[in-house]
Design a protein around this motif. Structure first.
Motif, PDB file in Angstrom:
ATOM      1  N   ILE A 155       0.822  -1.211   0.000  1.00  0.00           N
ATOM      2  CA  ILE A 155       0.000   0.000   0.000  1.00  0.00           C
ATOM      3  C   ILE A 155       0.858   1.263   0.000  1.00  0.00           C
ATOM      4  O   ILE A 155       1.781   1.415   0.801  1.00  0.00           O
ATOM      5  CB  ILE A 155      -0.970   0.002   1.196  1.00  0.00           C
ATOM      6  N   GLY A 156       0.549   2.142  -0.936  1.00  0.00           N
ATOM      7  CA  GLY A 156       1.255   3.420  -1.036  1.00  0.00           C
ATOM      8  C   GLY A 156       2.548   3.356  -1.813  1.00  0.00           C
ATOM      9  O   GLY A 156       3.270   4.362  -1.901  1.00  0.00           O
ATOM     10  N   GLN A 157       2.841   2.212  -2.416  1.00  0.00           N
ATOM     11  CA  GLN A 157       4.104   2.059  -3.123  1.00  0.00           C
ATOM     12  C   GLN A 157       3.894   2.018  -4.636  1.00  0.00           C
ATOM     13  O   GLN A 157       2.827   1.666  -5.137  1.00  0.00           O
ATOM     14  CB  GLN A 157       4.794   0.767  -2.677  1.00  0.00           C
ATOM     15  N   THR A 158       4.945   2.388  -5.353  1.00  0.00           N
ATOM     16  CA  THR A 158       4.967   2.300  -6.812  1.00  0.00           C
ATOM     17  C   THR A 158       6.123   1.403  -7.230  1.00  0.00           C
ATOM     18  O   THR A 158       7.245   1.531  -6.733  1.00  0.00           O
ATOM     19  CB  THR A 158       5.148   3.691  -7.450  1.00  0.00           C
ATOM     20  N   PHE A 159       5.818   0.459  -8.119  1.00  0.00           N
ATOM     21  CA  PHE A 159       6.831  -0.451  -8.649  1.00  0.00           C
ATOM     22  C   PHE A 159       6.892  -0.253 -10.162  1.00  0.00           C
ATOM     23  O   PHE A 159       5.876   0.051 -10.794  1.00  0.00           O
ATOM     24  CB  PHE A 159       6.467  -1.898  -8.326  1.00  0.00           C
TER      25      PHE A 159
END
Length: 250
Positions: A155-159
């Motif tokens: 949650i809240g991350q970008t990959f």
């Protein structure tokens, strides 16, 4: 449950580093430890996806049946099985509403596929149906994302991945349910004819529950919980364990 559409045809390329051999070893270790079945085991690979694990199990001597909700995933799986020279019947069904199947020695839901079920009711229904189609003394295995992984890693991350043929941007944000996440995926795929990139977008949902909840639902379905481990180890989960493994027996 979210379906895989265009993603089905890119899944293997994007998951090329997935630890499939560890799943196979884990299953074989568990059967050696807890199963009293002798001879060739009939294994049901639920939510089999593109059949990567189904094929590996077949090559290890299991009699395998694969089930998935996605027609596209099953099309890829069937073609791969033919190429690999193994016979695996594949069927399109919802794991929460299984019907008309044989009895199996082993049923597995691998690669956190159970996390695609949105509600407690769906998980409980899946456990009930698995119990119905599992032989007496049979083994049920599955792995799920931990609460820690959903809430603190996703949650809240970008990959992102930037390759010549396929690139993607993957944003994860809170889902509508507690301990759930929505993965907003944008893919850019090279068209070899035009040498231009086509973009397509998909939204995937995952939800997990506490170890206590899964254990309770397994017991209520009639199973005996034999082992709860984490991250491919036969050891109790820790606070920052990312993948929880359950082994249950009928």
């Amino acid at each position: 449950m979210s379906g895989y559409e265009q993603f089905a045809y890119l899944y293997d390329e994007l998951m090329s580093d997935a630890p499939y051999d560890q799943w196979v070893k884990f299953v074989k270790d568990v059967l050696g430890k807890f199963s009293s079945h002798e001879g060739t085991s009939h294994l049901l690979d639920l939510a089999c996806g593109t059949g990567e694990l189904s094929i590996r199990f077949a090559q290890e001597g299991f009699k395998v049946t694969g089930i998935d909700l996605s027609e596209d995933m099953l099309a890829v799986a069937q073609a791969k099985a033919v190429d690999a020279g193994v016979h695996i019947p594949f069927y399109q069904q919802d794991m929460a509403a299984l019907d008309g199947l044989d009895q199996f020695d082993v049923i597995g839901i691998f690669c956190d596929s159970l996390n695609y079920l949105k509600t407690e009711k769906d998980v409980i229904s899946t456990f009930s149906h698995v119990f119905q189609f599992l032989k007496e003394g049979g083994i049920f295995l599955f792995d799920v994302h931990s609460l820690y992984k959903i809430n603190d890693i996703f949650i809240g991350q970008t990959f992102a991945q930037n390759e010549e043929d396929v690139s993607y941007i993957w944003n994860s944000f809170p889902g509508e349910y507690p301990n759930s996440v929505e993965h907003d995926l944008s893919f850019f795929v090279l068209d070899e004819k035009t040498q231009k990139y086509d973009r397509f977008d998909e939204l995937h949902f995952q939800r997990t529950f506490s170890i206590e909840h899964y254990s309770k639902w397994l017991t209520e379905a009639g199973f005996t919980v034999m082992e709860i481990g984490a991250d491919f180890k036969h050891e109790p989960p820790q606070i920052k364990s990312e993948r929880i493994f359950f082994v249950a027996k009928k």
